[in-house]
Write an enzyme that holds these catalytic residues in place. Sequence first.
Site, mmCIF file in Angstrom:
data_model
loop_
_atom_site.group_PDB
_atom_site.id
_atom_site.type_symbol
_atom_site.label_atom_id
_atom_site.label_comp_id
_atom_site.label_asym_id
_atom_site.label_seq_id
_atom_site.Cartn_x
_atom_site.Cartn_y
_atom_site.Cartn_z
ATOM 1 N N SER A 68 6.952 1.841 0.924
ATOM 2 C CA SER A 68 6.675 2.185 0.170
ATOM 3 C C SER A 68 7.051 4.101 -0.392
ATOM 4 O O SER A 68 7.369 3.937 -2.071
ATOM 5 C CB SER A 68 5.092 2.620 -0.168
ATOM 6 O OG SER A 68 3.896 1.550 -0.786
ATOM 7 N N SER A 113 1.108 -0.878 -0.217
ATOM 8 C CA SER A 113 -0.148 0.409 -0.170
ATOM 9 C C SER A 113 1.012 1.140 0.284
ATOM 10 O O SER A 113 1.947 1.192 0.451
ATOM 11 C CB SER A 113 -0.778 0.104 1.162
ATOM 12 O OG SER A 113 -1.355 1.082 2.212
ATOM 13 N N LYS A 114 0.184 2.582 -0.719
ATOM 14 C CA LYS A 114 1.271 3.806 -0.939
ATOM 15 C C LYS A 114 1.592 3.551 0.876
ATOM 16 O O LYS A 114 2.335 4.994 1.021
ATOM 17 C CB LYS A 114 0.560 4.431 -1.468
ATOM 18 C CG LYS A 114 -0.407 5.041 -2.199
ATOM 19 C CD LYS A 114 -1.479 6.175 -2.967
ATOM 20 C CE LYS A 114 -2.103 5.735 -3.698
ATOM 21 N NZ LYS A 114 -2.625 6.804 -4.492
ATOM 22 N N ARG A 115 0.876 3.488 2.169
ATOM 23 C CA ARG A 115 0.985 4.262 3.337
ATOM 24 C C ARG A 115 2.342 2.892 3.780
ATOM 25 O O ARG A 115 3.029 2.938 5.079
ATOM 26 C CB ARG A 115 -0.630 3.983 4.006
ATOM 27 C CG ARG A 115 -1.079 5.223 3.578
ATOM 28 C CD ARG A 115 -2.804 5.328 3.968
ATOM 29 N NE ARG A 115 -2.869 3.912 3.628
ATOM 30 C CZ ARG A 115 -3.807 4.713 2.372
ATOM 31 N NH1 ARG A 115 -3.696 5.765 2.211
ATOM 32 N NH2 ARG A 115 -4.389 3.517 1.585
ATOM 33 N N ASP A 116 2.343 1.413 3.389
ATOM 34 C CA ASP A 116 3.384 1.154 3.901
ATOM 35 C C ASP A 116 4.628 2.133 3.882
ATOM 36 O O ASP A 116 5.206 2.342 2.828
ATOM 37 C CB ASP A 116 3.381 -0.261 3.046
ATOM 38 C CG ASP A 116 2.733 -1.267 3.154
ATOM 39 O OD1 ASP A 116 2.117 -1.245 4.212
ATOM 40 O OD2 ASP A 116 2.276 -1.893 2.622
#
Length: 497
Positions: free
Chosen positions: A270, A264-267
């Site tokens: 990332s 996810s973009k939020r990991d």
Amino acid sequence: MTEAGRGPSVRVRFCPSPTGSPHVGLARTALFNWAFARHHGGTFVFRVEDTDTARNTQESYDAIIEVMRWLGFEWDEGPGVEGPHGPYFQSQRFDVYADVARRLHESGRAYHCYCTAEELDERNERARSEGRAPGYDGHCRELGAEQVEAYRGEGRRPVLRFRMPDRELTFTDLIRGEITFRPENVPDYVLVRANGHPLYTLVNPVDDALMEITHVLRGEDLLSSTPRQIALYDALAEIGVGPGHTPRFGHLPYVMGQGNKKLSKRDPESNLLGYRERGFLPEGLLNYLALLGWAIAEDRDVFSMQEMVEAFRLERVNPNPARFDLKKAEAINAAHLRALPVEELTDRLLPYLQHAGVLPGHVEDGQRDLLARATPLVHERMTTLAEAVDMLGFLFVADASFTRDPADAAKLLDADGRAVVGAAHDALDRLTTWDTAAIEQALREALVDGLGLKPRNAFGPVRVAVTGRRVSPPLFESLELLGRDRSLARLAGAREG
Ligand code: GLU
Ligand code: ZN
């Protein structure tokens, strides 16, 4: 013949929306487009999809530019590089979209839809309960003048909806092969909101057409919008928008993170700028990103961008999800670090040491020389550039602010350890030549032969005493670089406890 085919020369686009911080998926898309363009001697267009004024931020835009520069993606058209199809910010193209929307409406390929959100919900609900696919049901496709009049009388304002053809749509994905969509799964969709605001569904294909994009390479998550866009392209060609040829599409595989969930973009892994902070080399990160769906050869993981550009073919892009593996990214980065010439590595380390405050903003020649001599000691041991801060900090820190890792000191500088350090001090104090060989010989004689210690027990306390840590670059070389006076002072200090 390559997948680029004959016909117009390759034009690809990278078209992020400036929301949030730039992430791995974004850079992978940029990389594959860039490599494809360079492989074919084509044009890499950078377009900023910033029509969503509520979600765009300047900060996000700045970060994207920062990442593009850091990774070295030079664009041939886009912000700051004017080309024949500008402006390249969608926020500056609203008049274009309004004009195209009007023509689509006039041509009958799009129509006004007066349905309210409640009405749409209700009909979707009914479709579901009757086992039909939900989605717009074509209610307003053929409204009579009277009905329109009535809706307007109620104060309703219409959205502009695209009329999808009532037939199957098939296209050949450059990575996935033939894909067919059934019409009931691709209902008529909104192009322009009731307040006149054009949506992604309109502006993205319109700009691809006007910018004469030949190949759309993007993430698999956008696959469901492709049949809509292909249908819209036909309509655009009909009304004379763009060159009249539909681009070819290729959908890049998902990237999976921990626990087999989509990254996810939020990991945290990332966050692209996080890699720069940690001291990934751009070429190391790019090499790893390339492996997220592509391979240069069966048994080869490490390569340069030039090699990638030469070898890049879409036939070698794997449609199956790629797995993001931080350990592997680090190993690849380490391989690129090892391949750097020492002088170059020194140059690249410098800003990291400065940023951490280990070296001042203005570096004296003496400090630079010291760094140049220290770099070979850590060259083979590093995974990322920022590790040099801990590895080499002891050489540069002012003696007054030198500190030791408390846990390492507690363990190795107990009473026994301090006695070892004292013996080391006295042996080194007698040395007349201060170099690695003399230092090693003196310490072995005093500690291993003299005190009968195992090398590990002999040198561990000395290491903590002079470098402050149990893990450091090679000890004798470190002592030589640190110099006689500073080494003796630190040993004397540790002996006192
Ligand atoms: N601005 C879109 C996004 O960031 C681009 C999608 C596309 O490549 O078509 O998702
Ligand atoms: Zn409607």
